[in-house]
Scaffold this active site. Structure first.
Site, PDB file in Angstrom:
ATOM      1  N   CYS A 108       0.958  -1.112  -0.015  1.00  0.00           N
ATOM      2  CA  CYS A 108       0.035   0.083   0.094  1.00  0.00           C
ATOM      3  C   CYS A 108       0.830   1.302   0.058  1.00  0.00           C
ATOM      4  CB  CYS A 108      -0.966   0.001   1.222  1.00  0.00           C
ATOM      5  SG  CYS A 108      -0.095   0.105   2.905  1.00  0.00           S
TER       6      CYS A 108
ATOM      7  N   ASP B 218      -7.945   5.809  -2.514  1.00  0.00           N
ATOM      8  CA  ASP B 218      -7.294   4.455  -2.017  1.00  0.00           C
ATOM      9  C   ASP B 218      -6.659   3.630  -3.254  1.00  0.00           C
ATOM     10  OD1 ASP B 218      -5.971   2.191  -1.018  1.00  0.00           O
ATOM     11  OD2 ASP B 218      -7.755   1.791   0.574  1.00  0.00           O
TER      12      ASP B 218
ATOM     13  N   HIS C  29      -2.345   0.486   7.091  1.00  0.00           N
ATOM     14  CA  HIS C  29      -2.735   0.797   5.791  1.00  0.00           C
ATOM     15  C   HIS C  29      -2.232   2.166   5.312  1.00  0.00           C
ATOM     16  CE1 HIS C  29      -4.617  -0.003   1.844  1.00  0.00           C
ATOM     17  NE2 HIS C  29      -5.423   0.569   1.922  1.00  0.00           N
TER      18      HIS C  29
END
Length: 307
Positions: A214, A274, A258
């Site tokens: 991520c 995202d 995250h």
């Protein structure tokens, strides 16, 4: 929790199954893809590592008025935070008000980060109310908000050129979608074991390995947005949580750590994007195990202590 993010930061943390905090909702738990637990906001980049704004800028943004317009029904819940020995509090984006703490004091920054006045050295329990529908600073950014567009000189030349070329698209939303579509179609891989990157880490990732976790996707996305003239920043925290149907508690683990992005759009304010969801949507829908098979833990310390 860490105030820095570099390639490998979140991937290392994902090896730990230690609980970060537990949550009990009043009523039904929101959908997994709505569970974004906000932590440090990173706005400075040196070509490899993202950090929070320096102290002078942080003080300046904290003095500016915060604007939050909420919509929909509120979500009420109680958080039991494990000792982290840091000052970070975690709440769903976005909280209605500061939680009341027993023996501590909650604070909010100019980036809507929640912290405590004293490090969390024992379990801390607090109630919170959040609105999943919101607009943050929709009326505009201050005139001196250029730090959300700054990029280091003489680094990542290919990504810089790609971002500049995106300015040919008149609508910032089109620039966002162009990058996300590239992540979807150009054989990018979501992995806990990406190869090492060189000095120009964004270039190496976008045009070399195309394999990352991520932090790779969010960092590269924010870099491209800034080059394209769209104010952007990295947000770190946790995403998701595991519901125990017997006792009703949701456990958020270190493996749920995250990183995502926020971009500022006219009349909409700061909007969450995202990039990981463009490559591995199952990560957001069902957690890390849904996107990557679990591995044996290595006993890495939790996100709070790591940072």
């Amino acid at each position: 929790m860490s105030e820095t993010m570099a390639p490998g930061t979140m991937a290392n943390l994902a090896q730990s199954g230690e609980p970060a905090f537990r949550v009990r909702f009043d009523g039904r738990m929101p959908n997994q893809e709505q569970l974004y637990w906000r932590g440090p906001v990173l706005g400075a980049y040196d070509g490899r590592t993202w950090t929070r704004l320096d102290a002078r800028l942080a003080r300046h943004t904290a003095q500016q008025p915060l604007s939050l317009v909420v919509t929909g029904k509120p979500v009420h819940y109680e958080v039991t935070l494990e000792p982290s020995y840091t000052r970070w509090l975690f709440v769903l984006e976005m909280p209605q008000r500061l939680p009341e703490l027993d023996g501590n004091i909650a604070n909010v920054s100019g980036e809507f980060e929640l912290t405590t006045s004293f490090p969390v050295e024992t379990r801390l329990r607090y109630r919170a109310t959040s609105y999943l529908g919101y607009r943050m600073q929709p009326k505009g950014l201050p005139e001196d908000a250029g730090h959300w567009l700054q990029l280091p000189a003489e680094t990542n030349p290919r990504a810089l050129l790609a971002g500049l070329e995106l300015r040919a698209l008149p609508d910032p939303v089109q620039r966002i979608e162009a990058v996300l579509n590239s992540f979807r179609r150009d054989d990018y891989v979501y992995t806990l074991n990406p190869p090492l990157l060189g000095r120009d880490a964004v270039d190496d990732f976008l045009y070399g390995s195309r394999a990352g976790f991520c932090e790779h996707f969010s960092g590269a996305f924010v870099f491209l947005m800034r080059a394209a003239g769209v104010p952007a920043r990295v947000v770190t925290g946790y995403q998701g949580g595991e519901l125990n149907p017997i006792d009703g508690f949701v456990t958020v683990r270190q493996s749920d750590a995250h990183a995502w992005a926020e971009v500022w759009l006219p009349r909409r304010g700061w909007v969450r994007v995202d990039p990981t969801a463009a490559v591995a949507p199952e990560r957001v829908r069902s957690g890390l195990n849904g996107a990557i098979p679990p591995r044996a833990p290595f006993g890495i310390e939790g996100l709070g202590r790591f940072m």
